[in-house]
Design an enzyme around this catalytic site. Structure first.
Site, PDB file in Angstrom:
ATOM      1  N   CYS A 164      -3.528  93.509 -97.505  1.00 23.68           N
ATOM      2  CA  CYS A 164      -4.383  93.104 -98.627  1.00 23.68           C
ATOM      3  C   CYS A 164      -3.689  93.480 -99.925  1.00 23.68           C
ATOM      4  CB  CYS A 164      -5.768  93.739 -98.547  1.00 23.68           C
ATOM      5  SG  CYS A 164      -6.961  92.857 -99.597  1.00 23.68           S
ATOM      6  N   LYS A 217     -15.759  88.939 -92.869  1.00 19.60           N
ATOM      7  CA  LYS A 217     -15.851  90.147 -93.686  1.00 19.60           C
ATOM      8  C   LYS A 217     -16.841  89.877 -94.807  1.00 19.60           C
ATOM      9  CE  LYS A 217     -13.150  93.163 -96.660  1.00 19.60           C
ATOM     10  NZ  LYS A 217     -11.806  93.571 -97.068  1.00 19.60           N
ATOM     11  N   GLU A 243     -15.846  80.869 -90.049  1.00 21.31           N
ATOM     12  CA  GLU A 243     -14.669  81.664 -90.432  1.00 21.31           C
ATOM     13  C   GLU A 243     -13.868  82.080 -89.197  1.00 21.31           C
ATOM     14  OE1 GLU A 243     -13.194  82.449 -93.127  1.00 21.31           O
ATOM     15  OE2 GLU A 243     -14.613  82.376 -94.797  1.00 21.31           O
ATOM     16  N   LYS A 260     -16.975  92.795 -89.951  1.00 23.56           N
ATOM     17  CA  LYS A 260     -17.050  93.953 -90.830  1.00 23.56           C
ATOM     18  C   LYS A 260     -18.103  93.734 -91.898  1.00 23.56           C
ATOM     19  CE  LYS A 260     -14.135  96.138 -94.179  1.00 23.56           C
ATOM     20  NZ  LYS A 260     -13.089  95.898 -95.073  1.00 23.56           N
TER      21      LYS A 260
HETATM   22  C1  PBG Z   1      -9.235  95.792 -98.424  1.00 23.12           C
HETATM   23  C2  PBG Z   1     -10.161  96.478 -97.492  1.00 23.12           C
HETATM   24  C3  PBG Z   1     -11.410  97.060 -97.796  1.00 23.12           C
HETATM   25  C4  PBG Z   1     -11.843  97.650 -96.616  1.00 23.12           C
HETATM   26  C5  PBG Z   1     -10.896  97.378 -95.642  1.00 23.12           C
HETATM   27  N1  PBG Z   1      -9.878  96.636 -96.217  1.00 23.12           N
HETATM   28  C6  PBG Z   1     -12.128  97.199 -99.065  1.00 23.12           C
HETATM   29  C7  PBG Z   1     -12.811  96.051 -99.676  1.00 23.12           C
HETATM   30  O1  PBG Z   1     -12.752  94.916 -99.207  1.00 23.12           O
HETATM   31  O2  PBG Z   1     -13.379  96.295-100.726  1.00 23.12           O
HETATM   32  C8  PBG Z   1     -13.106  98.448 -96.480  1.00 23.12           C
HETATM   33  C9  PBG Z   1     -13.071  99.478 -95.412  1.00 23.12           C
HETATM   34  C10 PBG Z   1     -14.117 100.513 -95.513  1.00 23.12           C
HETATM   35  O3  PBG Z   1     -15.043 100.486 -96.344  1.00 23.12           O
HETATM   36  O4  PBG Z   1     -14.014 101.445 -94.706  1.00 23.12           O
HETATM   37  N2  PBG Z   1      -9.631  94.537 -98.850  1.00 23.12           N
END
Ligand code: PBG
Length: 327
Positions: free
Chosen positions: A121, A200, A238, A253
């Site tokens: 990311c 997500k 998705e 997630k």
């Molecule tokens: C990066 C990412 C995030 C999480 C995992 N990868 C943060 C977000 O999307 O803001 C969240 C993981 C967690 O809260 O434990 N994009």
């Protein structure tokens, strides 16, 4: 005279051994992945206030942590890096000397059997904290999807070369799985699997994570790329798209707020389904436990079991080590 009741479900609950014989769901440390937050330096083990028990680790400390995890039969880690320098193109994300690639190399050499999953990311490395490139369109800041794909692809390539066993794109840009798959296939990594954060959600449960990595968006929110919690069918869309683009495994997630989604996806697809019990889920159980409101260990086990029971084949959780220790 009718006999009542003929069927007494309690007969199977009286005896602990019998209960364990008929338990429908089992959870083992092998099914858990521990996320690790990495920071450049030596001997660093910085606590994260909202996530008791979780630290930002320098690569040498990550080595020690992994040794302990392996002894507890946790065999996989998910790596995140804290940026030293943030900019508008997330350059450190695809810097081969960044903390993630350096730690990947180190861990791969020392623990060849450890499963190394690299989160792909840009938000941690962007000055504005968004997961993609921000551009101005009609006087409004928006995320340039296709430009972001180029940077994500570069990041994925760096992690692949550094020794990642699995790449896990978490940005939620459209088309990222195919873009990353094409890049991997063209550069000698045909065998490297992709675990997509397929469904997500734009969730408020990521708060503590953003404290850990200083990755909160500096303006706006992530709702233009992460999913609306109101939607379930869209999650299937998705997931199907990511599989069609080449995802080998998919992830849902957050976890506990999405048990219905986990169950639906599991029913629908034939690839392994993971779930991510995120930072806010962890923090709530920890804090309530600390204040004596709930039994932390029991709540941890119950939540993980529920996620497994819903259909998760594996779970990414900050509790991985605690769970394994408790066995
Ligand atoms: C990066 C990412 C995030 C999480 C995992 N990868 C943060 C977000 O999307 O803001 C969240 C993981 C967690 O809260 O434990 N994009």
């Amino acid at each position: 005279m009718t006999r009542f009741p003929i069927i007494r479900p309690r007969r199977l609950r009286e005896n602990a051994t019998l209960r364990s014989l008929v338990a429908e769901t089992q959870l083992t440390p092998q099914q858990l992945i521990q996320p690790l937050f990495l920071k450049k330096g030596k001997g660093l083990r910085e606590p994260i206030s909202s996530m008791p028990g979780i630290f930002r680790l320098s690569p040498d400390e990550a080595l020690k942590e992994v040794k302990e995890l392996l002894e507890l039969k946790i065999q996989g880690v998910l790596l995140f890096g804290l940026a030293e320098h943030k900019d508008e193109l997330a350059s450190e994300a695809y810097d081969a000397h960044g903390v993630v690639p350096e730690t990947l190399k180190l861990l791969k050499k020392k623990f060849p059997n450890l499963l190394l999953i690299a989160d792909v990311c840009l938000c941690e490395y962007m000055s504005h904290g968004h997961c993609g490139v921000v551009v101005e369109e009609k006087g409004r800041a928006t995320i340039d999807n296709d430009h972001s794909l180029e940077l994500l692809t570069r990041t994925a390539a760096v992690y692949a070369r550094a020794g990642a066993d699995v790449l896990a794109p978490s940005d939620m840009m459209d088309g990222r799985i195919q873009a990353i798959r094409d890049e991997l296939d063209a550069t000698g990594f045909k065998q490297l699997p992709i675990l997509s954060y397929a469904a997500k959600y734009a969730s408020s449960f990521y708060g503590p994570f953003r404290e850990a990595l200083h990755s909160s968006p500096q303006f706006g929110d992530r709702k233009s790329y992460q999913m609306d919690p109101a939607n379930a069918r869209e999650a299937l869309k998705e997931v199907r798209l990511d599989i069609a683009e080449g995802a080998d495994m998919v992830m849902i997630k957050p976890a506990l707020p999405c048990l219905d989604i986990i169950a639906k996806v599991k029913h629908e697809v034939l690839v392994p389904v993971g779930a991510y019990q995120v930072s806010g889920e962890y923090a709530m159980i920890k804090q309530a436990g600390k204040q004596g409101m709930i039994d932390e260990s029991a709540a941890m086990q119950e939540s993980l079991l529920a996620i497994k029971r819903a259909g998760a084949d594996f779970i990414i959780t900050y509790f991985a080590k605690d769970f394994a220790k408790g066995l």
